[in-house]
Design an enzyme around this catalytic site. Structure first.
Site, PDB file in Angstrom:
ATOM      1  N   THR A   1     -24.805  33.281 -15.885  1.00  0.00           N
ATOM      2  CA  THR A   1     -26.105  32.632 -16.099  1.00  0.00           C
ATOM      3  C   THR A   1     -26.303  32.238 -17.565  1.00  0.00           C
ATOM      4  O   THR A   1     -25.969  32.995 -18.472  1.00  0.00           O
ATOM      5  CB  THR A   1     -27.224  33.602 -15.647  1.00  0.00           C
TER       6      THR A   1
ATOM      7  N   HIS B   1     -21.281  30.285 -26.198  1.00  0.00           N
ATOM      8  CA  HIS B   1     -21.097  29.210 -25.211  1.00  0.00           C
ATOM      9  C   HIS B   1     -22.230  28.190 -25.380  1.00  0.00           C
ATOM     10  O   HIS B   1     -23.127  28.073 -24.557  1.00  0.00           O
ATOM     11  CB  HIS B   1     -21.119  29.820 -23.808  1.00  0.00           C
TER      12      HIS B   1
ATOM     13  N   ARG C   1     -28.742  24.401 -22.838  1.00  0.00           N
ATOM     14  CA  ARG C   1     -28.684  25.694 -22.135  1.00  0.00           C
ATOM     15  C   ARG C   1     -29.801  26.608 -22.637  1.00  0.00           C
ATOM     16  O   ARG C   1     -30.366  27.396 -21.881  1.00  0.00           O
ATOM     17  CB  ARG C   1     -27.331  26.368 -22.379  1.00  0.00           C
TER      18      ARG C   1
HETATM   19  C1  LMR Z   1     -21.019  24.805 -18.301  1.00  0.00           C
HETATM   20  O1  LMR Z   1     -20.525  24.860 -19.431  1.00  0.00           O
HETATM   21  O2  LMR Z   1     -20.564  24.070 -17.410  1.00  0.00           O
HETATM   22  C2  LMR Z   1     -22.168  25.694 -17.957  1.00  0.00           C
HETATM   23  O3  LMR Z   1     -22.554  26.437 -19.069  1.00  0.00           O
HETATM   24  C3  LMR Z   1     -23.319  24.941 -17.386  1.00  0.00           C
HETATM   25  C4  LMR Z   1     -24.010  24.034 -18.384  1.00  0.00           C
HETATM   26  O4  LMR Z   1     -25.238  23.968 -18.337  1.00  0.00           O
HETATM   27  O5  LMR Z   1     -23.348  23.353 -19.157  1.00  0.00           O
END
Ligand code: LMR
Length: 320
Positions: A120, A176, A89
């Site tokens: 995003t 994340h 990411r």
């Molecule tokens: C996800 O977790 O599905 C999103 O953050 C997209 C990704 O690139 O993993």
């Protein structure tokens, strides 16, 4: 009575899915924005034509003009580029930061009272930048990630324990990214914490560890399978839960990338923590207690977010 207005910035796979769910739930009228001419109009028209079959009355329209988001109650931002197999990411930071600048300015000008949910990637840095570019209050700008990561965790746990997903609660905190922190102690089967479930012989530590690992890599697993983009059903469902809680003042407690002002020892950054979402936006941060090990994992995750924020400041000096 005026209907709610939901602006979706980005009409890709998540944007289209968001439009469909928002309309089906009659959360409000939907404006689907994208710079790609035809895509938002086409998706809005297609969904509108499914409404008579499904029986809902939300109005949808597509646009390339930010002026059309004027007065939106909620803006959900998916604009930008998704990663491809082999990418992290974080590789998207340069390209998506530019997008956040344009989006932040558009929202500031036309929908300054909206509750803004950013999807995003890289999420924690992009939501931080979006808040700065828009100048909106920090309680009105949040990032969608923790609900998604926790939902993945819940799905895997429900499969492992052969129970309904409704009986599984789970918390994934932190950024994340690969450093996210699935908290087994705060995850339960019908209120019984996972360590107790293991002790009762329902699963093993090895199996739960494998699930934790799979959860951390959950987004990448989908990217690897889809090959041309990233997940969209689960991200859209997660963001809709946040929008609904705001619009209906439900006050659900969910993990989201929220602005921290000293909580968890973090200042001026967005990191995934449990918050209450109600009519005031991100109304309150729930500060759970960590063990030493959990604290170290969380800090590691915060450090990863900090590195990305520093990268943003280098790319866009106005953020420094
Ligand atoms: C996800 O977790 O599905 C999103 O953050 C997209 C990704 O690139 O993993």
């Amino acid at each position: 009575m005026a209907r709610n207005k939901i602006a979706l910035i980005g009409a890709g796979m998540i944007g289209g899915t968001l439009a469909h769910i928002a309309a089906q739930k009659e959360l409000g009228d939907v404006v689907l924005f994208d710079i790609a001419e035809g895509t938002p109009e086409g998706k809005a028209l297609d969904i509108s034509q499914s409404a008579p079959v499904d029986g809902y009355d939300s109005r949808l329209r597509g646009t390339q003009d930010y002026a059309d988001i004027a007065g939106a109650d909620v803006c959900i931002v998916t604009a930008g580029v998704p990663r491809k197999p082999g990418m992290s990411r974080d590789d998207l930071v340069g390209i998506n930061l530019k997008v956040m600048k344009a989006v932040g300015e558009g929202i500031a000008k036309h929908a300054p009272n909206a509750f803004v949910i950013c999807i995003t990637n890289p999420l924690d840095a992009m939501v931080w930048a979006l808040q700065k570019f828009s100048g909106l209050p920090t309680n009105k700008v949040v990032g969608m990630a923790g609900i998604l990561d926790s939902s993945r965790f819940r799905h895997f746990l429900a499969e492992e324990f052969s129970v309904s997903v409704e009986s599984v609660t789970a918390f994934v905190l932190g950024g994340h990214g690969d450093t996210m922190v699935p908290l087994t102690r705060y995850s339960t089967i019908a209120g019984v914490p996972l360590p107790d479930m293991i002790e009762m012989g329902w699963s093993s530590q090895e199996k739960i560890d494998a699930i934790v690992d799979r959860t951390r890599k959950g987004g990448g697993e989908i990217v690897g399978l889809l090959k041309t983009g990233s997940a969209f059903y689960a991200p859209a469902a997660s963001a809709i839960q946040m929008a609904e809680s705001y619009l209906k003042d439900k006050k659900v407690v969910v993990p989201c990338a929220a602005y921290l002002d000293g909580q968890y020892g973090v200042n001026g950054r967005y990191v995934g923590v449990p918050i209450v979402i109600g009519e005031g936006g991100a109304e309150r941060v729930l500060e759970v207690k960590f063990t030493e090990e959990e604290q170290a994992m969380f800090q590691n995750s915060v450090n990863a977010v900090e590195e990305l924020v520093e990268a943003c400041k280098k790319i866009e000096p106005s953020l420094a």
